[in-house]
Motif scaffolding. Structure first.
Motif, PDB file in Angstrom:
ATOM      1  N   THR A   8       0.829  -1.204   0.000  1.00 39.88           N
ATOM      2  CA  THR A   8       0.000   0.000   0.000  1.00 39.88           C
ATOM      3  C   THR A   8       0.862   1.252   0.000  1.00 39.88           C
ATOM      4  O   THR A   8       0.633   2.176  -0.793  1.00 39.88           O
ATOM      5  N   THR A   9       1.857   1.285   0.856  1.00 33.94           N
ATOM      6  CA  THR A   9       2.752   2.441   0.924  1.00 33.94           C
ATOM      7  C   THR A   9       3.528   2.600  -0.376  1.00 33.94           C
ATOM      8  O   THR A   9       3.661   3.711  -0.897  1.00 33.94           O
ATOM      9  N   GLY A  10       4.024   1.508  -0.917  1.00 36.33           N
ATOM     10  CA  GLY A  10       4.775   1.558  -2.163  1.00 36.33           C
ATOM     11  C   GLY A  10       3.945   2.058  -3.330  1.00 36.33           C
ATOM     12  O   GLY A  10       4.419   2.854  -4.151  1.00 36.33           O
ATOM     13  N   MET A  12       1.287   4.000  -3.113  1.00 29.84           N
ATOM     14  CA  MET A  12       1.008   5.422  -2.898  1.00 29.84           C
ATOM     15  C   MET A  12       2.208   6.285  -3.274  1.00 29.84           C
ATOM     16  O   MET A  12       2.069   7.300  -3.957  1.00 29.84           O
ATOM     17  N   LEU A  13       3.385   5.866  -2.826  1.00 30.20           N
ATOM     18  CA  LEU A  13       4.597   6.616  -3.173  1.00 30.20           C
ATOM     19  C   LEU A  13       4.859   6.577  -4.676  1.00 30.20           C
ATOM     20  O   LEU A  13       5.285   7.578  -5.266  1.00 30.20           O
ATOM     21  N   SER A  14       4.601   5.439  -5.307  1.00 25.69           N
ATOM     22  CA  SER A  14       4.784   5.330  -6.745  1.00 25.69           C
ATOM     23  C   SER A  14       3.856   6.264  -7.495  1.00 25.69           C
ATOM     24  O   SER A  14       4.242   6.863  -8.506  1.00 25.69           O
ATOM     25  N   THR A  15       2.632   6.406  -7.014  1.00 22.76           N
ATOM     26  CA  THR A  15       1.695   7.324  -7.644  1.00 22.76           C
ATOM     27  C   THR A  15       2.190   8.761  -7.542  1.00 22.76           C
ATOM     28  O   THR A  15       2.177   9.510  -8.526  1.00 22.76           O
ATOM     29  N   VAL A  16       2.661   9.143  -6.366  1.00 24.89           N
ATOM     30  CA  VAL A  16       3.184  10.501  -6.178  1.00 24.89           C
ATOM     31  C   VAL A  16       4.385  10.729  -7.090  1.00 24.89           C
ATOM     32  O   VAL A  16       4.498  11.776  -7.747  1.00 24.89           O
ATOM     33  N   LEU A  17       5.291   9.750  -7.164  1.00 26.65           N
ATOM     34  CA  LEU A  17       6.470   9.899  -8.020  1.00 26.65           C
ATOM     35  C   LEU A  17       6.093   9.940  -9.494  1.00 26.65           C
ATOM     36  O   LEU A  17       6.711  10.663 -10.283  1.00 26.65           O
ATOM     37  N   THR A  49       3.440   4.356 -14.827  1.00 23.39           N
ATOM     38  CA  THR A  49       3.236   4.087 -13.407  1.00 23.39           C
ATOM     39  C   THR A  49       1.795   4.384 -13.002  1.00 23.39           C
ATOM     40  O   THR A  49       1.133   3.551 -12.373  1.00 23.39           O
ATOM     41  N   ARG A  71       9.532   2.605 -11.806  1.00 21.06           N
ATOM     42  CA  ARG A  71      10.155   3.427 -10.763  1.00 21.06           C
ATOM     43  C   ARG A  71      11.660   3.199 -10.729  1.00 21.06           C
ATOM     44  O   ARG A  71      12.425   4.136 -10.491  1.00 21.06           O
TER      45      ARG A  71
END
Length: 103
Positions: A8-10, A12-17, A49, A71
């Protein structure tokens, strides 16, 4: 289906990046612009992504692999900027070694 907190965290961070990769397109319109091919490739990786994150969220393993791969490639594309002589001073991480050792 249960998603692990790491996934889940990965995602979310991938979406932001991925969104930040798209925002990098604005760098084409500045005076000291990075190479256009690099910016466009980064934006395409960001789009890939963002497109694959919802499928990865639903548990599709190939989509998760694509997100991780995009990523990774995006991170590797940014590495030369830290060593390029024409990079801005704030982006350089390599020390400027003298041509010969001091005496």
């Amino acid at each position: 289906m249960r998603r692990s907190p790491a996934l889940t965290t990965g995602l979310m961070l991938s979406t932001v990046l991925g969104v930040l990769d798209l925002a990098g397109l604005t760098g084409l319109f500045v005076d000291a612009a990075p190479p256009a091919a690099l910016v466009i490739a980064s934006a395409l990786l960001g789009v890939s992504t963002i497109v694959c994150v919802p499928a990865a969220w639903r548990g599709k393993r190939p989509a998760t692999a694509v997100v991780a791969g995009t990523r990774t490639v995006s991170a590797l594309l940014s590495v030369p900027a830290f060593f390029a002589p024409q990079a801005p001073g704030w982006a350089k991480s390599s020390p400027q070694w003298p041509s010969r050792p001091p005496r």
